[in-house]
Design a protein around this motif. Structure first.
Motif, short mmCIF file in Angstrom:
data_model
loop_
_atom_site.label_atom_id
_atom_site.label_comp_id
_atom_site.label_asym_id
_atom_site.label_seq_id
_atom_site.Cartn_x
_atom_site.Cartn_y
_atom_site.Cartn_z
N GLU A 81 -43.46 46.94 15.78
CA GLU A 81 -43.59 48.27 16.40
C GLU A 81 -44.29 48.18 17.75
O GLU A 81 -43.92 48.90 18.68
CB GLU A 81 -44.31 49.24 15.46
CG GLU A 81 -43.61 49.45 14.11
CD GLU A 81 -42.13 49.82 14.20
OE1 GLU A 81 -41.71 50.46 15.18
OE2 GLU A 81 -41.38 49.44 13.28
N LEU A 82 -45.26 47.31 17.89
CA LEU A 82 -45.94 47.13 19.18
C LEU A 82 -45.00 46.53 20.23
O LEU A 82 -45.06 46.92 21.41
CB LEU A 82 -47.19 46.27 19.02
CG LEU A 82 -48.35 46.91 18.27
CD1 LEU A 82 -49.45 45.88 18.02
CD2 LEU A 82 -48.89 48.12 19.00
N VAL A 83 -44.16 45.60 19.82
CA VAL A 83 -43.20 45.00 20.75
C VAL A 83 -42.28 46.09 21.32
O VAL A 83 -41.92 46.06 22.50
CB VAL A 83 -42.41 43.85 20.09
CG1 VAL A 83 -41.22 43.43 20.94
CG2 VAL A 83 -43.32 42.66 19.83
N HIS A 84 -41.93 47.07 20.50
CA HIS A 84 -41.09 48.17 21.00
C HIS A 84 -41.72 48.87 22.20
O HIS A 84 -41.01 49.37 23.07
CB HIS A 84 -40.84 49.20 19.89
CG HIS A 84 -39.73 48.84 18.97
ND1 HIS A 84 -38.45 48.60 19.40
CD2 HIS A 84 -39.71 48.71 17.63
CE1 HIS A 84 -37.68 48.31 18.37
NE2 HIS A 84 -38.42 48.37 17.27
N LEU A 85 -43.04 48.91 22.26
CA LEU A 85 -43.70 49.59 23.38
C LEU A 85 -43.45 48.89 24.71
O LEU A 85 -43.45 49.52 25.76
CB LEU A 85 -45.21 49.71 23.12
CG LEU A 85 -45.60 50.53 21.91
CD1 LEU A 85 -47.12 50.55 21.75
CD2 LEU A 85 -45.03 51.94 21.96
N HIS A 86 -43.21 47.58 24.66
CA HIS A 86 -42.89 46.85 25.89
C HIS A 86 -41.47 47.12 26.35
O HIS A 86 -41.17 46.98 27.54
CB HIS A 86 -43.06 45.34 25.68
CG HIS A 86 -44.45 44.86 25.89
ND1 HIS A 86 -45.06 44.85 27.11
CD2 HIS A 86 -45.35 44.37 25.01
CE1 HIS A 86 -46.29 44.37 26.99
NE2 HIS A 86 -46.50 44.08 25.73
N TYR A 87 -40.58 47.47 25.45
CA TYR A 87 -39.15 47.58 25.77
C TYR A 87 -38.62 49.00 25.68
O TYR A 87 -37.43 49.21 25.54
CB TYR A 87 -38.34 46.64 24.88
CG TYR A 87 -38.79 45.23 25.06
CD1 TYR A 87 -38.63 44.59 26.28
CD2 TYR A 87 -39.42 44.54 24.04
CE1 TYR A 87 -39.09 43.31 26.48
CE2 TYR A 87 -39.87 43.25 24.23
CZ TYR A 87 -39.70 42.64 25.45
OH TYR A 87 -40.15 41.38 25.64
N ALA A 106 -33.53 41.44 19.21
CA ALA A 106 -34.48 40.82 20.14
C ALA A 106 -35.91 41.07 19.69
O ALA A 106 -36.76 40.17 19.73
CB ALA A 106 -34.26 41.36 21.55
N THR A 107 -36.20 42.29 19.26
CA THR A 107 -37.54 42.63 18.79
C THR A 107 -37.88 41.81 17.56
O THR A 107 -39.00 41.30 17.43
CB THR A 107 -37.63 44.14 18.49
OG1 THR A 107 -37.35 44.86 19.69
CG2 THR A 107 -39.01 44.53 18.00
N ASN A 108 -36.95 41.66 16.64
CA ASN A 108 -37.18 40.85 15.44
C ASN A 108 -37.44 39.38 15.81
O ASN A 108 -38.35 38.76 15.25
CB ASN A 108 -35.99 40.94 14.48
CG ASN A 108 -35.93 42.27 13.78
OD1 ASN A 108 -36.92 42.98 13.64
ND2 ASN A 108 -34.73 42.65 13.35
N LEU A 109 -36.66 38.84 16.72
CA LEU A 109 -36.83 37.45 17.13
C LEU A 109 -38.21 37.23 17.75
O LEU A 109 -38.92 36.29 17.38
CB LEU A 109 -35.74 37.07 18.14
CG LEU A 109 -35.89 35.69 18.79
CD1 LEU A 109 -35.70 34.59 17.77
CD2 LEU A 109 -34.90 35.54 19.93
N LEU A 110 -38.59 38.10 18.65
CA LEU A 110 -39.89 37.98 19.30
C LEU A 110 -41.02 38.15 18.30
O LEU A 110 -41.99 37.40 18.30
CB LEU A 110 -40.00 38.99 20.43
CG LEU A 110 -41.25 38.90 21.30
CD1 LEU A 110 -41.42 37.50 21.88
CD2 LEU A 110 -41.17 39.93 22.41
N THR A 111 -40.89 39.12 17.42
CA THR A 111 -41.90 39.36 16.39
C THR A 111 -42.08 38.14 15.50
O THR A 111 -43.20 37.69 15.26
CB THR A 111 -41.52 40.59 15.53
OG1 THR A 111 -41.48 41.74 16.37
CG2 THR A 111 -42.50 40.80 14.40
N GLU A 112 -40.98 37.60 14.99
CA GLU A 112 -41.04 36.42 14.13
C GLU A 112 -41.71 35.26 14.84
O GLU A 112 -42.55 34.56 14.26
CB GLU A 112 -39.63 36.00 13.68
CG GLU A 112 -38.94 36.98 12.76
CD GLU A 112 -39.67 37.15 11.45
OE1 GLU A 112 -40.11 36.14 10.86
OE2 GLU A 112 -39.81 38.31 11.01
N LEU A 157 -31.63 41.03 27.92
CA LEU A 157 -31.48 42.40 27.42
C LEU A 157 -31.11 43.36 28.54
O LEU A 157 -30.28 44.25 28.35
CB LEU A 157 -32.79 42.85 26.75
CG LEU A 157 -33.07 42.25 25.39
CD1 LEU A 157 -34.48 42.61 24.95
CD2 LEU A 157 -32.07 42.71 24.37
N ALA A 158 -31.73 43.22 29.70
CA ALA A 158 -31.41 44.09 30.83
C ALA A 158 -29.96 43.90 31.26
O ALA A 158 -29.25 44.87 31.54
CB ALA A 158 -32.37 43.82 31.99
#
Length: 168
Positions: A81-87, A106-112, A157-158
């Protein structure tokens, strides 16, 4: 398997990861929520970019089936959920759309990656950081690796977002 989570544990974990992810300029609140309030998710975040304020809701683990081990990983839910704040700027679209699915992957990959690196750096640690951990970063290796993962990921992603919007 985590069978109970306290508000204090949530707050410590959130504060720790807020610093790790360099979100100190955000006002964050975190609280437990009932399963029926979150379904089909185990956590969610509501935020206002202009005010840099976010509220994270994490499911009460005791309301989930113990066989669902991913549900009990509260730390991963918080980081996700915190990673979502960056994106937030990606604006992935409606749930289930290609942009939304890409953003979640992408969020799942970065989180893991981030959670696994933290756990390798502190293998004997509980899932929530102890109070004395909060003021420091757990490893410069993690910070460097996180940046190495994030930068190409953000560029990709962009680019995908632009292709999905028909600009490329």
């Amino acid at each position: 398997y985590v069978t109970e989570v306290t508000q204090e544990q949530l707050e410590l974990c959130c504060a720790y990861w807020q610093q790790q992810l360099r979100l100190e300029d955000w006002k964050l609140e975190i609280q437990l929520a009932h399963r029926w309030e979150l379904e089909p998710s185990q956590a969610t975040v509501h935020f206002c970019v202009e005010k840099k304020h976010a509220r994270i809701y994490v499911g009460r683990v005791e309301e989930y089936d113990p066989e669902e081990s991913e549900v009990a990983d509260v730390e991963r839910h918080i980081v996700h959920e915190l990673v979502h704040l960056h994106y937030w700027w990606l604006n992935p679209g409606e749930k289930g759309s290609p942009g939304y699915n890409l953003c979640e992957q992408a969020t799942n990959l970065l989180t893991e990656t981030l959670v696994e690196l933290r756990r390798r750096a502190e293998p004997d640690a509980a899932w929530w950081p102890k109070e004395e951990w909060v003021p420091r970063q757990f490893s410069s290796t993690v910070a460097l690796t996180g940046e190495a993962v994030v930068s190409p990921l953000v560029r990709e992603l962009a680019a995908v977002k632009e292709r999905l919007n028909g600009r490329a």
